[in-house]
Design a protein around this motif. Structure first.
Motif, PDB file in Angstrom:
ATOM      1  N   LEU A 126       0.851  -1.181   0.000  1.00  0.00           N
ATOM      2  CA  LEU A 126       0.000   0.000   0.000  1.00  0.00           C
ATOM      3  C   LEU A 126       0.890   1.233   0.000  1.00  0.00           C
ATOM      4  N   ALA A 127       0.577   2.168  -0.875  1.00  0.00           N
ATOM      5  CA  ALA A 127       1.316   3.419  -0.913  1.00  0.00           C
ATOM      6  C   ALA A 127       0.694   4.393   0.079  1.00  0.00           C
ATOM      7  N   ALA A 128       1.520   4.904   0.992  1.00  0.00           N
ATOM      8  CA  ALA A 128       1.049   5.871   1.988  1.00  0.00           C
ATOM      9  C   ALA A 128       2.240   6.685   2.467  1.00  0.00           C
ATOM     10  N   SER A 129       2.052   7.975   2.619  1.00  0.00           N
ATOM     11  CA  SER A 129       3.155   8.857   3.012  1.00  0.00           C
ATOM     12  C   SER A 129       3.369   8.777   4.525  1.00  0.00           C
ATOM     13  N   LEU A 130       4.147   7.783   4.935  1.00  0.00           N
ATOM     14  CA  LEU A 130       4.404   7.518   6.352  1.00  0.00           C
ATOM     15  C   LEU A 130       5.845   7.808   6.757  1.00  0.00           C
ATOM     16  N   GLY A 131       6.725   8.028   5.787  1.00  0.00           N
ATOM     17  CA  GLY A 131       8.122   8.300   6.104  1.00  0.00           C
ATOM     18  C   GLY A 131       8.332   9.721   6.594  1.00  0.00           C
ATOM     19  N   GLU A 132       9.409   9.916   7.350  1.00  0.00           N
ATOM     20  CA  GLU A 132       9.697  11.244   7.891  1.00  0.00           C
ATOM     21  C   GLU A 132       9.966  12.263   6.794  1.00  0.00           C
ATOM     22  N   ARG A 150       7.629   4.743   0.196  1.00  0.00           N
ATOM     23  CA  ARG A 150       6.340   4.858   0.880  1.00  0.00           C
ATOM     24  C   ARG A 150       5.482   3.599   0.719  1.00  0.00           C
ATOM     25  N   ILE A 151       6.062   2.491   0.294  1.00  0.00           N
ATOM     26  CA  ILE A 151       5.263   1.283   0.076  1.00  0.00           C
ATOM     27  C   ILE A 151       5.346   0.391   1.307  1.00  0.00           C
ATOM     28  N   VAL A 152       4.202   0.169   1.926  1.00  0.00           N
ATOM     29  CA  VAL A 152       4.097  -0.675   3.117  1.00  0.00           C
ATOM     30  C   VAL A 152       3.804  -2.103   2.661  1.00  0.00           C
ATOM     31  N   ASP A 161       8.528  12.208   3.827  1.00  0.00           N
ATOM     32  CA  ASP A 161       7.435  12.132   2.865  1.00  0.00           C
ATOM     33  C   ASP A 161       6.280  13.014   3.315  1.00  0.00           C
ATOM     34  N   ASP A 162       5.344  13.202   2.399  1.00  0.00           N
ATOM     35  CA  ASP A 162       4.201  14.062   2.675  1.00  0.00           C
ATOM     36  C   ASP A 162       3.100  13.696   1.678  1.00  0.00           C
ATOM     37  N   PRO A 163       1.806  13.804   2.056  1.00  0.00           N
ATOM     38  CA  PRO A 163       0.750  13.530   1.085  1.00  0.00           C
ATOM     39  C   PRO A 163       0.859  14.368  -0.177  1.00  0.00           C
ATOM     40  N   GLY A 164       1.441  15.549  -0.070  1.00  0.00           N
ATOM     41  CA  GLY A 164       1.618  16.377  -1.260  1.00  0.00           C
ATOM     42  C   GLY A 164       2.550  15.738  -2.270  1.00  0.00           C
ATOM     43  N   ALA A 212       9.956   0.501  13.458  1.00  0.00           N
ATOM     44  CA  ALA A 212       9.538   1.386  12.373  1.00  0.00           C
ATOM     45  C   ALA A 212       9.082   0.569  11.168  1.00  0.00           C
ATOM     46  N   LEU A 213       8.070   1.081  10.458  1.00  0.00           N
ATOM     47  CA  LEU A 213       7.603   0.398   9.261  1.00  0.00           C
ATOM     48  C   LEU A 213       8.703   0.344   8.211  1.00  0.00           C
ATOM     49  N   ARG A 214       8.836  -0.816   7.557  1.00  0.00           N
ATOM     50  CA  ARG A 214       9.789  -0.961   6.460  1.00  0.00           C
ATOM     51  C   ARG A 214       9.118  -0.440   5.191  1.00  0.00           C
ATOM     52  N   LEU A 215       9.589   0.676   4.688  1.00  0.00           N
ATOM     53  CA  LEU A 215       8.973   1.323   3.532  1.00  0.00           C
ATOM     54  C   LEU A 215       9.785   1.032   2.277  1.00  0.00           C
TER      55      LEU A 215
END
Length: 513
Positions: free
Chosen positions: A54-60, A125-127, A62-65, A112-115
Protein backbone atom coordinates in the motif's frame (compact mmCIF):
# COMPACT_ATOMS: atom_id res chain seq x y z
CA UNK A 1 -32.18 -23.98 -12.63
CA UNK A 2 -34.92 -23.05 -10.14
CA UNK A 3 -34.76 -19.68 -8.39
CA UNK A 4 -35.43 -19.38 -4.65
CA UNK A 5 -36.01 -16.06 -2.93
CA UNK A 6 -33.72 -15.76 0.07
CA UNK A 7 -35.11 -13.39 2.73
CA UNK A 8 -32.29 -11.09 3.83
CA UNK A 9 -34.59 -8.38 5.19
CA UNK A 10 -33.27 -5.87 2.70
CA UNK A 11 -29.68 -6.04 3.94
CA UNK A 12 -27.02 -4.64 1.61
CA UNK A 13 -25.32 -7.21 -0.63
CA UNK A 14 -21.57 -6.94 -1.23
CA UNK A 15 -20.42 -8.84 -4.33
CA UNK A 16 -16.78 -9.88 -4.11
CA UNK A 17 -14.47 -10.88 -1.29
CA UNK A 18 -11.16 -9.24 -2.07
CA UNK A 19 -9.80 -6.34 -0.04
CA UNK A 20 -12.53 -3.95 -1.21
CA UNK A 21 -15.42 -6.32 -0.47
CA UNK A 22 -14.12 -7.58 2.86
CA UNK A 23 -13.43 -4.08 4.16
CA UNK A 24 -16.77 -2.73 2.95
CA UNK A 25 -18.56 -5.51 4.85
CA UNK A 26 -16.48 -4.85 7.97
CA UNK A 27 -17.10 -1.11 7.85
CA UNK A 28 -20.86 -1.75 7.59
CA UNK A 29 -20.89 -3.60 10.93
CA UNK A 30 -22.94 -3.83 13.05
CA UNK A 31 -25.52 -3.45 10.28
CA UNK A 32 -26.37 -6.85 8.78
CA UNK A 33 -24.75 -7.40 5.38
CA UNK A 34 -24.55 -10.31 2.92
CA UNK A 35 -21.14 -11.03 1.38
CA UNK A 36 -21.32 -13.01 -1.88
CA UNK A 37 -18.15 -14.85 -2.91
CA UNK A 38 -17.98 -17.06 -6.02
CA UNK A 39 -15.22 -19.24 -4.53
CA UNK A 40 -14.34 -20.41 -1.02
CA UNK A 41 -13.47 -17.33 1.01
CA UNK A 42 -9.81 -16.44 0.57
CA UNK A 43 -9.39 -17.94 -2.90
CA UNK A 44 -9.91 -16.66 -6.42
CA UNK A 45 -9.43 -12.94 -5.73
CA UNK A 46 -6.69 -10.80 -7.27
CA UNK A 47 -6.08 -9.28 -3.83
CA UNK A 48 -4.69 -12.55 -2.51
CA UNK A 49 -2.05 -12.59 -5.27
CA UNK A 50 -0.86 -9.02 -4.65
CA UNK A 51 2.88 -8.89 -3.95
CA UNK A 52 3.07 -5.11 -3.83
CA UNK A 53 1.88 -3.15 -0.85
CA UNK A 54 0.00 0.00 0.00
CA UNK A 55 1.32 3.42 -0.91
CA UNK A 56 1.05 5.87 1.99
CA UNK A 57 3.16 8.86 3.01
CA UNK A 58 4.40 7.52 6.35
CA UNK A 59 8.12 8.30 6.10
CA UNK A 60 9.70 11.24 7.89
CA UNK A 61 10.80 12.73 4.56
CA UNK A 62 7.44 12.13 2.87
CA UNK A 63 4.20 14.06 2.67
CA UNK A 64 0.75 13.53 1.09
CA UNK A 65 1.62 16.38 -1.26
CA UNK A 66 4.52 14.37 -2.71
CA UNK A 67 2.24 11.33 -3.07
CA UNK A 68 -0.29 13.56 -4.84
CA UNK A 69 2.29 14.84 -7.32
CA UNK A 70 3.57 11.33 -8.10
CA UNK A 71 0.03 10.02 -8.68
CA UNK A 72 -0.89 12.91 -10.96
CA UNK A 73 2.31 12.50 -12.97
CA UNK A 74 1.70 8.77 -13.50
CA UNK A 75 -1.94 9.39 -14.45
CA UNK A 76 -0.79 11.41 -17.47
CA UNK A 77 -3.32 14.21 -17.24
CA UNK A 78 -6.50 12.21 -16.58
CA UNK A 79 -6.56 11.89 -12.78
CA UNK A 80 -9.31 13.61 -10.83
CA UNK A 81 -7.14 15.80 -8.61
CA UNK A 82 -9.76 16.19 -5.87
CA UNK A 83 -10.08 12.41 -5.59
CA UNK A 84 -6.31 11.94 -5.56
CA UNK A 85 -5.90 14.56 -2.84
CA UNK A 86 -8.59 12.94 -0.72
CA UNK A 87 -7.18 9.41 -1.09
CA UNK A 88 -3.53 10.25 -0.39
CA UNK A 89 -4.50 12.20 2.72
CA UNK A 90 -6.53 9.23 4.01
CA UNK A 91 -3.90 6.59 3.13
CA UNK A 92 -1.83 6.70 6.36
CA UNK A 93 -4.92 6.20 8.51
CA UNK A 94 -6.01 3.30 6.26
CA UNK A 95 -2.75 1.51 7.08
CA UNK A 96 -3.49 1.95 10.80
CA UNK A 97 -7.02 0.66 10.28
CA UNK A 98 -5.68 -2.48 8.61
CA UNK A 99 -3.38 -3.04 11.56
CA UNK A 100 -6.39 -2.81 13.87
CA UNK A 101 -8.01 -5.52 11.76
CA UNK A 102 -4.98 -7.71 12.44
CA UNK A 103 -2.64 -7.13 9.48
CA UNK A 104 1.03 -7.55 10.42
CA UNK A 105 3.05 -5.13 8.29
CA UNK A 106 6.80 -5.51 7.90
CA UNK A 107 8.85 -3.52 10.39
CA UNK A 108 12.50 -2.95 11.24
CA UNK A 109 13.86 -4.28 14.56
CA UNK A 110 13.26 -0.86 16.12
CA UNK A 111 9.55 -1.10 15.27
CA UNK A 112 9.54 1.39 12.37
CA UNK A 113 7.60 0.40 9.26
CA UNK A 114 9.79 -0.96 6.46
CA UNK A 115 8.97 1.32 3.53
CA UNK A 116 9.76 0.19 -0.01
CA UNK A 117 10.33 2.07 -3.25
CA UNK A 118 8.47 1.30 -6.48
CA UNK A 119 8.25 2.80 -9.95
CA UNK A 120 7.43 6.49 -10.35
CA UNK A 121 7.41 7.12 -6.58
CA UNK A 122 9.69 9.93 -5.43
CA UNK A 123 9.94 8.54 -1.88
CA UNK A 124 10.00 5.21 -0.08
CA UNK A 125 6.34 4.86 0.88
CA UNK A 126 5.26 1.28 0.08
CA UNK A 127 4.10 -0.67 3.12
CA UNK A 128 4.47 -4.45 2.70
CA UNK A 129 3.49 -7.50 4.72
CA UNK A 130 5.29 -10.84 4.75
CA UNK A 131 7.86 -9.47 2.32
CA UNK A 132 6.29 -10.06 -1.07
CA UNK A 133 3.00 -11.59 0.11
CA UNK A 134 1.13 -8.46 1.14
CA UNK A 135 -2.15 -9.48 -0.47
CA UNK A 136 -2.13 -12.88 1.20
CA UNK A 137 -1.57 -11.31 4.62
CA UNK A 138 -4.27 -8.68 4.11
CA UNK A 139 -6.80 -11.27 2.98
CA UNK A 140 -5.89 -13.58 5.89
CA UNK A 141 -6.40 -10.89 8.49
CA UNK A 142 -9.56 -9.47 6.97
CA UNK A 143 -11.18 -12.89 6.54
CA UNK A 144 -10.49 -13.62 10.19
CA UNK A 145 -12.12 -10.32 11.11
CA UNK A 146 -15.12 -11.04 8.85
CA UNK A 147 -15.63 -14.47 10.39
CA UNK A 148 -15.59 -12.88 13.86
CA UNK A 149 -18.28 -10.37 12.84
CA UNK A 150 -21.73 -11.78 13.53
CA UNK A 151 -23.52 -9.21 11.37
CA UNK A 152 -21.86 -10.50 8.17
CA UNK A 153 -23.55 -13.42 6.39
CA UNK A 154 -21.13 -15.12 3.99
CA UNK A 155 -22.43 -16.88 0.89
CA UNK A 156 -19.46 -18.85 -0.46
CA UNK A 157 -19.38 -20.57 -3.87
CA UNK A 158 -22.25 -18.36 -5.02
CA UNK A 159 -21.73 -16.13 -8.04
CA UNK A 160 -23.79 -13.01 -8.71
CA UNK A 161 -25.32 -13.51 -12.15
CA UNK A 162 -27.64 -10.54 -12.54
CA UNK A 163 -28.63 -7.27 -10.86
CA UNK A 164 -32.41 -6.90 -11.06
CA UNK A 165 -33.46 -3.31 -11.78
CA UNK A 166 -36.96 -1.90 -11.52
CA UNK A 167 -37.77 1.69 -12.51
CA UNK A 168 -34.06 2.55 -12.55
CA UNK A 169 -33.30 1.14 -9.10
CA UNK A 170 -31.72 -2.06 -7.82
CA UNK A 171 -34.28 -4.39 -6.26
CA UNK A 172 -32.44 -7.73 -6.09
CA UNK A 173 -29.27 -9.66 -6.78
CA UNK A 174 -29.54 -13.05 -8.47
CA UNK A 175 -26.77 -15.44 -7.44
CA UNK A 176 -26.13 -19.05 -8.42
CA UNK A 177 -24.07 -21.98 -7.21
CA UNK A 178 -23.69 -25.51 -8.46
CA UNK A 179 -27.05 -26.75 -7.23
CA UNK A 180 -29.26 -23.71 -6.76
CA UNK A 181 -29.96 -20.13 -7.67
CA UNK A 182 -31.27 -17.51 -5.28
CA UNK A 183 -32.67 -14.01 -5.44
CA UNK A 184 -31.53 -11.65 -2.70
CA UNK A 185 -34.07 -8.80 -2.44
CA UNK A 186 -32.17 -5.59 -1.69
CA UNK A 187 -32.10 -1.96 -2.67
CA UNK A 188 -28.38 -1.68 -1.87
CA UNK A 189 -25.76 -3.64 -3.79
CA UNK A 190 -22.00 -3.07 -3.79
CA UNK A 191 -19.87 -4.39 -6.65
CA UNK A 192 -16.39 -5.21 -5.37
CA UNK A 193 -15.73 -7.88 -7.96
CA UNK A 194 -12.20 -7.00 -9.05
CA UNK A 195 -10.76 -6.56 -12.52
CA UNK A 196 -10.72 -7.93 -16.03
CA UNK A 197 -7.18 -9.21 -16.67
CA UNK A 198 -8.60 -12.70 -17.28
CA UNK A 199 -9.82 -11.46 -20.67
CA UNK A 200 -6.19 -11.71 -21.86
CA UNK A 201 -4.08 -14.77 -22.57
CA UNK A 202 -1.11 -13.34 -20.64
CA UNK A 203 -2.28 -12.05 -17.27
CA UNK A 204 -1.33 -11.99 -13.61
CA UNK A 205 -5.03 -12.19 -12.67
CA UNK A 206 -7.01 -15.36 -11.91
CA UNK A 207 -8.92 -16.61 -14.98
CA UNK A 208 -12.20 -15.76 -13.26
CA UNK A 209 -11.26 -12.06 -13.20
CA UNK A 210 -12.85 -11.47 -16.58
CA UNK A 211 -14.76 -8.26 -15.91
CA UNK A 212 -17.93 -9.91 -14.66
CA UNK A 213 -18.73 -7.00 -12.35
CA UNK A 214 -18.50 -4.64 -15.31
CA UNK A 215 -20.90 -6.86 -17.24
CA UNK A 216 -23.36 -6.90 -14.32
CA UNK A 217 -23.23 -3.12 -14.17
CA UNK A 218 -23.63 -2.77 -17.95
CA UNK A 219 -26.71 -5.00 -17.98
CA UNK A 220 -28.10 -2.86 -15.14
CA UNK A 221 -27.57 0.31 -17.21
CA UNK A 222 -24.60 1.86 -15.39
CA UNK A 223 -22.21 4.40 -16.87
CA UNK A 224 -18.46 3.73 -17.21
CA UNK A 225 -15.31 5.80 -17.43
CA UNK A 226 -11.78 5.34 -18.79
CA UNK A 227 -12.41 1.77 -20.00
CA UNK A 228 -9.59 1.92 -22.55
CA UNK A 229 -6.85 2.13 -19.90
CA UNK A 230 -5.54 -1.37 -19.12
CA UNK A 231 -2.25 -1.62 -17.27
CA UNK A 232 0.28 -4.27 -18.22
CA UNK A 233 2.78 -5.19 -15.55
CA UNK A 234 6.25 -5.21 -17.13
CA UNK A 235 7.68 -8.15 -15.20
CA UNK A 236 5.56 -11.28 -15.06
CA UNK A 237 7.54 -14.53 -14.86
CA UNK A 238 7.87 -15.72 -18.45
CA UNK A 239 6.77 -19.34 -18.48
CA UNK A 240 3.80 -21.63 -19.14
CA UNK A 241 1.87 -20.94 -15.92
CA UNK A 242 -1.44 -19.05 -16.16
CA UNK A 243 -2.11 -16.83 -14.37
CA UNK A 244 1.47 -15.66 -14.77
CA UNK A 245 3.37 -15.29 -11.49
CA UNK A 246 4.27 -11.69 -10.79
CA UNK A 247 7.82 -10.52 -10.15
CA UNK A 248 7.06 -7.52 -7.99
CA UNK A 249 8.13 -4.02 -8.89
CA UNK A 250 9.74 -3.92 -5.47
CA UNK A 251 12.54 -6.11 -6.87
CA UNK A 252 13.41 -3.27 -9.24
CA UNK A 253 13.03 -0.93 -6.29
CA UNK A 254 15.90 -2.82 -4.65
CA UNK A 255 18.09 -2.24 -7.70
CA UNK A 256 17.35 -5.09 -10.14
CA UNK A 257 17.80 -4.17 -13.80
CA UNK A 258 16.21 -5.32 -17.05
CA UNK A 259 18.55 -6.90 -19.59
CA UNK A 260 18.19 -8.62 -22.94
CA UNK A 261 19.54 -12.08 -23.83
CA UNK A 262 22.93 -10.52 -24.58
CA UNK A 263 23.12 -9.07 -21.09
CA UNK A 264 22.55 -5.50 -22.30
CA UNK A 265 20.59 -3.14 -20.05
CA UNK A 266 18.17 -1.52 -22.51
CA UNK A 267 16.61 1.05 -20.15
CA UNK A 268 19.88 2.74 -19.19
CA UNK A 269 19.07 5.90 -21.19
CA UNK A 270 15.37 6.02 -20.25
CA UNK A 271 14.49 8.69 -17.62
CA UNK A 272 13.82 6.79 -14.43
CA UNK A 273 15.29 3.60 -15.88
CA UNK A 274 13.69 0.49 -14.44
CA UNK A 275 11.64 2.70 -12.11
CA UNK A 276 10.00 4.70 -14.87
CA UNK A 277 6.19 4.49 -14.92
CA UNK A 278 4.75 1.08 -15.71
CA UNK A 279 3.51 2.00 -19.17
CA UNK A 280 6.99 3.15 -20.20
CA UNK A 281 8.72 0.02 -18.89
CA UNK A 282 6.07 -2.35 -20.29
CA UNK A 283 6.39 -0.85 -23.77
CA UNK A 284 10.19 -1.04 -23.61
CA UNK A 285 10.01 -4.74 -22.72
CA UNK A 286 7.39 -5.33 -25.44
CA UNK A 287 9.63 -3.75 -28.08
CA UNK A 288 12.49 -6.08 -27.12
CA UNK A 289 10.21 -9.11 -27.40
CA UNK A 290 8.76 -7.85 -30.71
CA UNK A 291 12.19 -8.00 -32.36
CA UNK A 292 12.77 -11.53 -31.10
CA UNK A 293 14.85 -10.91 -28.00
CA UNK A 294 14.14 -12.38 -24.57
CA UNK A 295 14.06 -10.13 -21.51
CA UNK A 296 15.37 -10.86 -18.03
CA UNK A 297 15.26 -9.17 -14.65
CA UNK A 298 18.73 -9.31 -13.13
CA UNK A 299 18.91 -9.11 -9.33
CA UNK A 300 22.25 -10.89 -8.97
CA UNK A 301 24.27 -7.79 -8.12
CA UNK A 302 21.80 -5.90 -5.95
CA UNK A 303 20.38 -8.82 -3.96
CA UNK A 304 22.19 -12.03 -4.81
CA UNK A 305 21.98 -14.45 -1.84
CA UNK A 306 19.68 -12.02 0.02
CA UNK A 307 16.92 -12.51 -2.56
CA UNK A 308 15.30 -15.41 -0.67
CA UNK A 309 14.96 -13.46 2.54
CA UNK A 310 13.71 -10.25 0.94
CA UNK A 311 11.33 -11.89 -1.56
CA UNK A 312 10.57 -15.42 -0.33
CA UNK A 313 7.42 -15.94 -2.39
CA UNK A 314 9.04 -14.81 -5.64
CA UNK A 315 12.07 -16.98 -4.92
CA UNK A 316 9.74 -19.96 -4.44
CA UNK A 317 7.97 -19.25 -7.74
CA UNK A 318 11.29 -18.90 -9.56
CA UNK A 319 12.63 -22.16 -8.18
CA UNK A 320 9.45 -23.88 -9.31
CA UNK A 321 10.42 -22.77 -12.82
CA UNK A 322 14.02 -23.98 -12.41
CA UNK A 323 15.50 -20.53 -11.74
CA UNK A 324 17.64 -19.46 -8.80
CA UNK A 325 17.26 -15.65 -8.65
CA UNK A 326 20.42 -15.36 -6.58
CA UNK A 327 22.51 -16.67 -9.48
CA UNK A 328 20.22 -16.56 -12.54
CA UNK A 329 18.49 -13.67 -14.31
CA UNK A 330 14.70 -14.08 -14.24
CA UNK A 331 12.89 -14.31 -17.62
CA UNK A 332 10.03 -11.81 -17.72
CA UNK A 333 7.40 -10.41 -20.08
CA UNK A 334 4.46 -7.98 -19.70
CA UNK A 335 1.05 -9.28 -18.67
CA UNK A 336 -2.37 -7.70 -18.22
CA UNK A 337 -2.50 -6.66 -14.60
CA UNK A 338 -4.92 -3.87 -13.66
CA UNK A 339 -7.82 -1.88 -15.10
CA UNK A 340 -7.77 1.86 -14.47
CA UNK A 341 -11.27 2.22 -15.94
CA UNK A 342 -14.50 0.85 -14.61
CA UNK A 343 -17.92 1.78 -13.30
CA UNK A 344 -18.11 5.57 -13.03
CA UNK A 345 -18.69 6.46 -9.36
CA UNK A 346 -18.94 9.63 -7.32
CA UNK A 347 -17.02 10.51 -4.16
CA UNK A 348 -19.13 8.06 -2.14
CA UNK A 349 -18.81 5.18 -4.61
CA UNK A 350 -22.32 5.58 -6.02
CA UNK A 351 -22.87 4.58 -9.63
CA UNK A 352 -25.39 6.10 -12.03
CA UNK A 353 -27.87 3.34 -11.07
CA UNK A 354 -29.85 4.00 -7.91
CA UNK A 355 -28.87 1.53 -5.21
CA UNK A 356 -25.64 0.38 -6.87
CA UNK A 357 -22.20 1.21 -5.51
CA UNK A 358 -18.78 0.06 -6.70
CA UNK A 359 -15.51 -0.26 -4.81
CA UNK A 360 -11.98 -1.35 -5.70
CA UNK A 361 -10.74 -2.21 -9.19
CA UNK A 362 -14.22 -2.54 -10.70
CA UNK A 363 -14.83 1.15 -9.94
CA UNK A 364 -13.39 4.21 -11.67
CA UNK A 365 -12.92 6.89 -9.02
CA UNK A 366 -10.55 9.05 -11.04
CA UNK A 367 -7.58 8.22 -8.82
CA UNK A 368 -5.53 6.41 -11.46
CA UNK A 369 -6.18 8.37 -14.63
CA UNK A 370 -4.44 6.90 -17.66
CA UNK A 371 -1.84 4.92 -15.72
CA UNK A 372 -1.97 3.63 -12.13
CA UNK A 373 0.89 4.55 -9.83
CA UNK A 374 2.34 1.38 -8.29
CA UNK A 375 0.69 0.20 -5.04
CA UNK A 376 -2.10 2.77 -5.20
CA UNK A 377 -4.72 0.09 -5.87
CA UNK A 378 -4.74 -1.61 -2.46
CA UNK A 379 -4.61 1.85 -0.92
CA UNK A 380 -7.65 2.90 -2.95
CA UNK A 381 -9.60 -0.21 -1.93
CA UNK A 382 -8.80 0.27 1.77
CA UNK A 383 -9.60 3.98 1.75
CA UNK A 384 -12.74 4.02 -0.40
CA UNK A 385 -14.33 0.99 1.31
CA UNK A 386 -15.05 3.15 4.34
CA UNK A 387 -16.62 5.86 2.18
CA UNK A 388 -18.77 3.35 0.34
CA UNK A 389 -19.90 1.70 3.58
CA UNK A 390 -20.85 5.07 5.07
CA UNK A 391 -22.90 5.92 1.98
CA UNK A 392 -24.59 2.51 1.87
CA UNK A 393 -25.46 2.67 5.58
CA UNK A 394 -27.04 6.10 5.14
CA UNK A 395 -29.10 5.22 2.06
CA UNK A 396 -32.81 4.55 2.08
CA UNK A 397 -33.61 0.84 1.99
CA UNK A 398 -37.38 0.62 2.20
CA UNK A 399 -38.31 -2.84 1.05
CA UNK A 400 -40.32 -3.16 -2.17
CA UNK A 401 -41.57 -6.58 -3.11
CA UNK A 402 -41.24 -7.37 -6.80
CA UNK A 403 -41.30 -10.65 -8.62
CA UNK A 404 -37.79 -11.49 -9.79
CA UNK A 405 -37.05 -12.93 -13.20
CA UNK A 406 -36.50 -16.67 -13.22
CA UNK A 407 -33.84 -16.36 -15.91
CA UNK A 408 -30.42 -17.25 -14.50
CA UNK A 409 -27.64 -16.36 -16.95
CA UNK A 410 -24.89 -18.92 -17.47
CA UNK A 411 -21.58 -18.73 -15.68
CA UNK A 412 -19.22 -16.41 -17.61
CA UNK A 413 -16.43 -17.98 -19.66
CA UNK A 414 -13.84 -15.81 -21.40
CA UNK A 415 -11.81 -18.62 -22.98
CA UNK A 416 -13.28 -18.16 -26.46
CA UNK A 417 -12.47 -14.46 -26.76
CA UNK A 418 -9.03 -14.24 -25.13
CA UNK A 419 -7.10 -14.50 -28.41
CA UNK A 420 -9.21 -11.70 -29.92
CA UNK A 421 -8.79 -9.42 -26.89
CA UNK A 422 -5.08 -10.12 -26.59
CA UNK A 423 -4.44 -9.27 -30.24
CA UNK A 424 -6.55 -6.11 -30.31
CA UNK A 425 -6.23 -4.55 -26.86
CA UNK A 426 -2.65 -5.30 -25.87
CA UNK A 427 0.25 -2.95 -25.16
CA UNK A 428 0.32 -1.52 -28.69
CA UNK A 429 -3.03 -1.04 -30.44
CA UNK A 430 -4.23 0.01 -33.88
CA UNK A 431 -7.61 0.96 -35.28
CA UNK A 432 -7.87 -1.76 -37.91
CA UNK A 433 -7.29 -4.62 -35.46
CA UNK A 434 -9.66 -3.11 -32.92
CA UNK A 435 -12.42 -2.69 -35.51
CA UNK A 436 -12.00 -6.33 -36.49
CA UNK A 437 -12.29 -7.25 -32.80
CA UNK A 438 -15.51 -5.24 -32.46
CA UNK A 439 -17.01 -7.10 -35.43
CA UNK A 440 -16.08 -10.43 -33.82
CA UNK A 441 -17.23 -9.53 -30.30
CA UNK A 442 -20.57 -7.92 -31.16
CA UNK A 443 -22.51 -11.09 -32.11
CA UNK A 444 -21.11 -12.96 -29.09
CA UNK A 445 -22.17 -10.16 -26.74
CA UNK A 446 -25.75 -10.21 -28.06
CA UNK A 447 -26.41 -13.86 -27.19
CA UNK A 448 -27.29 -15.30 -23.82
CA UNK A 449 -24.22 -17.51 -23.63
CA UNK A 450 -21.29 -18.01 -21.29
CA UNK A 451 -19.19 -15.72 -23.47
CA UNK A 452 -21.70 -12.87 -23.60
CA UNK A 453 -20.56 -10.99 -20.51
CA UNK A 454 -16.83 -11.15 -21.28
CA UNK A 455 -17.56 -10.20 -24.90
CA UNK A 456 -19.69 -7.22 -23.82
CA UNK A 457 -16.93 -5.92 -21.53
CA UNK A 458 -14.29 -6.41 -24.21
CA UNK A 459 -16.52 -4.71 -26.75
CA UNK A 460 -16.94 -1.64 -24.55
CA UNK A 461 -13.19 -1.46 -23.94
CA UNK A 462 -12.48 -1.75 -27.66
CA UNK A 463 -14.93 1.03 -28.52
CA UNK A 464 -13.46 3.30 -25.84
CA UNK A 465 -9.97 2.56 -27.20
CA UNK A 466 -11.08 3.28 -30.78
CA UNK A 467 -12.50 6.64 -29.77
CA UNK A 468 -9.33 7.76 -27.99
CA UNK A 469 -7.32 8.69 -31.05
CA UNK A 470 -4.08 9.43 -29.22
CA UNK A 471 -1.49 7.66 -27.10
CA UNK A 472 -1.73 8.45 -23.41
CA UNK A 473 -0.60 6.50 -20.36
CA UNK A 474 -1.33 2.79 -20.76
CA UNK A 475 -3.29 3.39 -23.99
CA UNK A 476 -0.82 3.34 -26.90
CA UNK A 477 -1.89 3.39 -30.56
CA UNK A 478 0.55 2.83 -33.39
CA UNK A 479 -1.77 4.77 -35.73
CA UNK A 480 -2.07 7.71 -33.31
CA UNK A 481 1.35 7.80 -31.58
CA UNK A 482 1.11 11.40 -30.37
CA UNK A 483 -0.50 12.80 -27.26
CA UNK A 484 -3.47 15.00 -28.10
CA UNK A 485 -3.30 18.28 -26.17
CA UNK A 486 -7.08 18.63 -26.55
CA UNK A 487 -7.82 14.97 -25.81
CA UNK A 488 -11.33 13.94 -24.92
CA UNK A 489 -11.88 13.33 -21.23
CA UNK A 490 -13.30 10.40 -19.33
CA UNK A 491 -16.78 11.93 -19.64
CA UNK A 492 -16.75 11.12 -23.36
CA UNK A 493 -15.44 7.66 -22.53
CA UNK A 494 -18.68 7.14 -20.63
CA UNK A 495 -20.57 8.00 -23.79
CA UNK A 496 -18.70 5.37 -25.77
CA UNK A 497 -19.82 2.67 -23.33
CA UNK A 498 -23.42 3.77 -23.72
CA UNK A 499 -23.01 3.77 -27.49
CA UNK A 500 -21.83 0.17 -27.24
CA UNK A 501 -25.04 -0.68 -25.41
CA UNK A 502 -27.04 1.12 -28.09
CA UNK A 503 -25.23 -0.81 -30.81
CA UNK A 504 -26.07 -4.04 -29.05
CA UNK A 505 -29.74 -3.12 -28.87
CA UNK A 506 -29.93 -2.51 -32.63
CA UNK A 507 -27.29 -5.15 -33.53
CA UNK A 508 -25.54 -2.70 -35.85
CA UNK A 509 -21.83 -2.66 -36.71
CA UNK A 510 -19.79 0.01 -34.99
CA UNK A 511 -17.44 2.25 -36.93
CA UNK A 512 -14.23 3.84 -35.79
CA UNK A 513 -15.76 7.19 -34.92
Amino acid sequence: MSLDVHDIAGAPVVIGAGIAGLMTALFLAPEPVVLVCNTPLGTGACSELAQGGLAASLGEDDDPGFHLCDTLAAGDGLCDEATVRRVVRAAPEAVKTLERFGVAFDRYPDGALRLGLEAAHSQRRIVHAAGDATGRELVRALIAAVRRTASITILENMEARRLIVDDGSIIAVVAAGRARAIALPTRRAVLASGGMGGLFCDTTNPPGSCGHGLALAAWAGAEFADLEFVQFHPTALDGPCRPMPLVSEAVRGEGAVLIDERGQRFLAETPGGELASRDVVARAVWHQLAVGRRVFLDARQCLGPRFDKRFPRIAELCRGAGIDPATDPIPVRPAAHYHMGGIAVDAAGRSSVDGLWACGEVACTGLHGANRLASNSLTEAAVTASWVAESVAGASHTRRRRKCSTLVPPRPDASGIRPVVSAALGIIRDGETMREAVATLLPIATHNSAGSGPALVSLMIAIAALRREESRGAHCRSDFPGRDADARTSRLTRHSAMQAAAALSCRAPIGST
